[in-house]
Design a protein around this motif. Structure first.
Motif, PDB file in Angstrom:
ATOM      1  N   SER A  20       1.013  -1.029  -0.001  1.00  0.00           N
ATOM      2  CA  SER A  20       0.005  -0.028  -0.011  1.00  0.00           C
ATOM      3  C   SER A  20       0.910   1.172  -0.037  1.00  0.00           C
ATOM      4  CB  SER A  20      -0.850  -0.044   1.319  1.00  0.00           C
ATOM      5  OG  SER A  20      -1.328   1.517   1.368  1.00  0.00           O
ATOM      6  N   THR A  21       0.659   2.026  -1.057  1.00  0.00           N
ATOM      7  CA  THR A  21       1.593   3.239  -1.088  1.00  0.00           C
ATOM      8  C   THR A  21       1.123   4.311  -0.038  1.00  0.00           C
ATOM      9  OG1 THR A  21       0.308   3.929  -3.107  1.00  0.00           O
ATOM     10  CG2 THR A  21       2.289   2.852  -3.515  1.00  0.00           C
ATOM     11  N   THR A  22       0.020   4.254   0.387  1.00  0.00           N
ATOM     12  CA  THR A  22      -0.818   4.949   1.297  1.00  0.00           C
ATOM     13  C   THR A  22      -0.281   5.128   2.728  1.00  0.00           C
ATOM     14  OG1 THR A  22      -2.639   3.924   1.273  1.00  0.00           O
ATOM     15  CG2 THR A  22      -2.743   5.939  -0.209  1.00  0.00           C
ATOM     16  N   SER A  23       0.064   3.838   3.033  1.00  0.00           N
ATOM     17  CA  SER A  23       0.292   3.693   4.455  1.00  0.00           C
ATOM     18  C   SER A  23       1.849   3.238   4.563  1.00  0.00           C
ATOM     19  CB  SER A  23      -0.714   2.484   5.096  1.00  0.00           C
ATOM     20  OG  SER A  23      -0.402   1.359   4.356  1.00  0.00           O
ATOM     21  N   THR A  24       2.628   3.226   3.719  1.00  0.00           N
ATOM     22  CA  THR A  24       3.970   2.795   3.934  1.00  0.00           C
ATOM     23  C   THR A  24       4.920   4.131   3.707  1.00  0.00           C
ATOM     24  OG1 THR A  24       3.507   0.893   2.515  1.00  0.00           O
ATOM     25  CG2 THR A  24       5.839   1.672   2.548  1.00  0.00           C
ATOM     26  N   PRO A  25       5.918   4.155   4.527  1.00  0.00           N
ATOM     27  CA  PRO A  25       6.980   5.374   4.592  1.00  0.00           C
ATOM     28  C   PRO A  25       7.475   5.560   3.206  1.00  0.00           C
ATOM     29  CG  PRO A  25       7.234   3.943   6.489  1.00  0.00           C
ATOM     30  CD  PRO A  25       6.190   3.024   5.497  1.00  0.00           C
ATOM     31  N   SER A  26       7.603   6.718   2.849  1.00  0.00           N
ATOM     32  CA  SER A  26       7.849   7.291   1.540  1.00  0.00           C
ATOM     33  C   SER A  26       9.396   6.793   1.012  1.00  0.00           C
ATOM     34  CB  SER A  26       7.696   8.664   1.096  1.00  0.00           C
ATOM     35  OG  SER A  26       8.696   9.277   2.236  1.00  0.00           O
ATOM     36  N   ILE A  27      10.147   6.599   2.162  1.00  0.00           N
ATOM     37  CA  ILE A  27      11.715   5.881   1.883  1.00  0.00           C
ATOM     38  C   ILE A  27      11.490   4.472   1.409  1.00  0.00           C
ATOM     39  CG2 ILE A  27      12.161   5.153   4.111  1.00  0.00           C
ATOM     40  CD1 ILE A  27      14.938   6.318   3.703  1.00  0.00           C
ATOM     41  N   TYR A  28      10.551   3.690   1.852  1.00  0.00           N
ATOM     42  CA  TYR A  28      10.276   2.442   1.331  1.00  0.00           C
ATOM     43  C   TYR A  28       9.945   2.381  -0.038  1.00  0.00           C
ATOM     44  CZ  TYR A  28       8.729  -2.442   0.831  1.00  0.00           C
ATOM     45  OH  TYR A  28       8.792  -3.735   0.105  1.00  0.00           O
ATOM     46  N   ILE A  29       8.981   3.307  -0.313  1.00  0.00           N
ATOM     47  CA  ILE A  29       8.442   3.327  -1.858  1.00  0.00           C
ATOM     48  C   ILE A  29       9.625   3.798  -2.834  1.00  0.00           C
ATOM     49  CG2 ILE A  29       6.696   4.324  -3.490  1.00  0.00           C
ATOM     50  CD1 ILE A  29       5.675   2.188  -1.550  1.00  0.00           C
ATOM     51  N   THR A  30      10.336   4.989  -2.386  1.00  0.00           N
ATOM     52  CA  THR A  30      11.298   5.483  -3.130  1.00  0.00           C
ATOM     53  C   THR A  30      12.728   4.986  -3.231  1.00  0.00           C
ATOM     54  OG1 THR A  30      11.904   7.247  -1.507  1.00  0.00           O
ATOM     55  CG2 THR A  30      10.266   7.968  -3.072  1.00  0.00           C
ATOM     56  N   LYS A  31      13.263   4.313  -2.191  1.00  0.00           N
ATOM     57  CA  LYS A  31      14.487   3.698  -2.090  1.00  0.00           C
ATOM     58  C   LYS A  31      14.526   2.255  -2.178  1.00  0.00           C
ATOM     59  CE  LYS A  31      18.594   3.698   0.590  1.00  0.00           C
ATOM     60  NZ  LYS A  31      19.205   4.190   1.948  1.00  0.00           N
ATOM     61  N   PHE A  32      13.889   1.545  -1.074  1.00  0.00           N
ATOM     62  CA  PHE A  32      13.891   0.262  -0.829  1.00  0.00           C
ATOM     63  C   PHE A  32      13.254  -0.721  -2.092  1.00  0.00           C
ATOM     64  CE2 PHE A  32      15.069   1.723   3.307  1.00  0.00           C
ATOM     65  CZ  PHE A  32      16.330   1.233   3.634  1.00  0.00           C
ATOM     66  N   LEU A  33      11.815  -0.242  -2.018  1.00  0.00           N
ATOM     67  CA  LEU A  33      11.165  -0.982  -3.218  1.00  0.00           C
ATOM     68  C   LEU A  33      11.816  -1.194  -4.590  1.00  0.00           C
ATOM     69  CD1 LEU A  33       8.736  -2.869  -3.644  1.00  0.00           C
ATOM     70  CD2 LEU A  33       7.544  -0.699  -3.993  1.00  0.00           C
TER      71      LEU A  33
ATOM     72  N   LEU B 164      16.220 -18.199  -2.295  1.00  0.00           N
ATOM     73  CA  LEU B 164      16.369 -16.786  -1.387  1.00  0.00           C
ATOM     74  C   LEU B 164      15.149 -16.095  -1.886  1.00  0.00           C
ATOM     75  CD1 LEU B 164      20.180 -16.194  -2.347  1.00  0.00           C
ATOM     76  CD2 LEU B 164      19.339 -17.502  -0.747  1.00  0.00           C
ATOM     77  N   SER B 165      14.676 -15.178  -0.987  1.00  0.00           N
ATOM     78  CA  SER B 165      13.816 -14.312  -1.184  1.00  0.00           C
ATOM     79  C   SER B 165      14.108 -13.038  -0.445  1.00  0.00           C
ATOM     80  CB  SER B 165      12.359 -14.882  -0.838  1.00  0.00           C
ATOM     81  OG  SER B 165      12.115 -14.817   0.502  1.00  0.00           O
ATOM     82  N   ASP B 166      13.233 -11.997  -0.492  1.00  0.00           N
ATOM     83  CA  ASP B 166      13.303 -10.524   0.235  1.00  0.00           C
ATOM     84  C   ASP B 166      14.450  -9.852   0.138  1.00  0.00           C
ATOM     85  OD1 ASP B 166      10.531 -10.762   1.192  1.00  0.00           O
ATOM     86  OD2 ASP B 166      11.200 -11.960   3.028  1.00  0.00           O
ATOM     87  N   PHE B 167      14.588  -9.166  -1.020  1.00  0.00           N
ATOM     88  CA  PHE B 167      15.637  -8.520  -1.392  1.00  0.00           C
ATOM     89  C   PHE B 167      15.667  -6.981  -1.284  1.00  0.00           C
ATOM     90  CE2 PHE B 167      16.361 -12.380  -3.654  1.00  0.00           C
ATOM     91  CZ  PHE B 167      17.591 -12.502  -3.754  1.00  0.00           C
ATOM     92  N   GLY B 168      14.791  -6.522  -0.208  1.00  0.00           N
ATOM     93  CA  GLY B 168      14.597  -4.977   0.239  1.00  0.00           C
ATOM     94  C   GLY B 168      15.830  -4.448   0.658  1.00  0.00           C
ATOM     95  N   PHE B 169      16.773  -5.170   1.074  1.00  0.00           N
ATOM     96  CA  PHE B 169      18.013  -4.760   1.769  1.00  0.00           C
ATOM     97  C   PHE B 169      19.407  -4.891   0.888  1.00  0.00           C
ATOM     98  CE2 PHE B 169      16.121  -5.023   6.445  1.00  0.00           C
ATOM     99  CZ  PHE B 169      15.683  -3.794   6.329  1.00  0.00           C
ATOM    100  N   ALA B 170      18.969  -5.600  -0.112  1.00  0.00           N
ATOM    101  CA  ALA B 170      20.056  -6.281  -1.207  1.00  0.00           C
ATOM    102  C   ALA B 170      20.737  -4.794  -1.768  1.00  0.00           C
ATOM    103  CB  ALA B 170      19.383  -6.971  -2.197  1.00  0.00           C
TER     104      ALA B 170
END
Length: 276
Positions: free
Chosen positions: A47-60, A162-168
């Motif tokens: 959800s882009t409305t309830s997620t911190p913007s840094i997650y949407i702009t950087k980690f995702l 392997l999964s979950d590459f949000g911090f890769a």
């Protein structure tokens, strides 16, 4: 619901089966509409409305870019598709029907008398898969930085992926030592807990040692809840199950070295007697 309509519009049927959730996403089982893929998929909805913007702009974007770079390896979860609406981002991922490694380990050790208990032979086969996945992403210039049992998914015949590459971290970022501290304390190497600059690939090697320890011992080597307490625990010798083979202990000790450049390399592991 809106999600169902949005998935259908993009060629997927969203089923009601809930697979899990992370900090900012929920994952459901989906089905590709026949002409598209003819297979079951995992659909991650952010959800882009309830997620911190840094997650949407950087980690995702980093997660998507990394998964594209690491496409087509059988021990890495595949990203098939990404689509977005004004309120949500959808990631269509390979579905691993046997769940995650943490759940598998817990089930095995909950029924010790059961023949399905996680023997060294079973652990060896799964660890070979994990190692092949890490070797591949490292060859693509990617450090995962959040390797843990929850992020290893199991497909048919318990093939590990392997999964979950949000911090890769990607190649153009990995040349210098990294300063961002990611991951869970239990799997985190000492150099990160001490908030020092670190090499992401060498940090992954420590995490591999913790994962293998968990598989063959049924628990984590460092269970403390603060960075300071974990660091203190790391200075003591690791306690293994009595019945564990000397080769397996040697491999784990080779990975759990306090000094990053002393850790066993992937090339060393591939030819290690326990994995032959």
């Amino acid at each position: 619901a809106e999600e169902t309509v949005e998935c259908r519009r993009n060629g997927y049927v969203l089923t009601g089966k809930f697979l899990g959730q992370g900090a900012y996403a929920k994952v459901y089982l989906g089905q590709a509409i026949p002409e598209k893929l003819k297979r079951q998929v995992a659909i991650k909805i952010i959800s882009t409305t309830s997620t911190p913007s840094i997650y949407i702009t950087k980690f995702l974007p980093r997660e998507v870019a990394t998964m594209n770079r690491c496409y087509t390896h059988s021990n890495v979860i595949q990203l098939y598709d990404v689509f977005a609406t004004s309120k949500r981002v959808y990631m269509v991922l390979e579905y691993a029907e046997c769940g995650d490694l943490l759940t598998y380990i817990n089930k095995c050790y909950a029924k010790r008398a059961n023949a399905n208990c996680l023997t060294e032979d079973k652990a060896r086969a799964m660890f070979r898969d994990i190692l092949a996945g890490v070797q591949f992403i490292h060859s693509r210039g990617v450090a995962h930085r959040d390797l843990k049992c929850e992020n290893i998914l199991l497909a048919q015949n318990n093939q590990a992926k392997l999964s979950d590459f949000g911090f890769a971290i990607e190649p153009n970022q990995s040349r210098e030592l990294l300063q961002t501290h990611c991951g869970s304390y239990a799997y985190t190497p000492p150099e990160i807990l001490r908030q020092q600059k670190y090499n992401g690939k060498l940090a992954d090697l420590w995490s591999l040692g913790v994962i293998l320890f968990a598989m063959v011992n049924g628990g984590l080597p460092f269970k403390e809840s603060s960075a300071e307490a974990v660091l203190r625990a790391m200075k003591k010798p690791v306690c293994f199950k009595v019945c564990l083979s000397a080769d397996c202990k040697d491999l784990i000790r080779g990975l759990l070295k306090m000094k990053p450049n002393k850790r066993m390399t992937i090339e060393d592991m591939v030819v290690h007697s326990w994995l032959k």
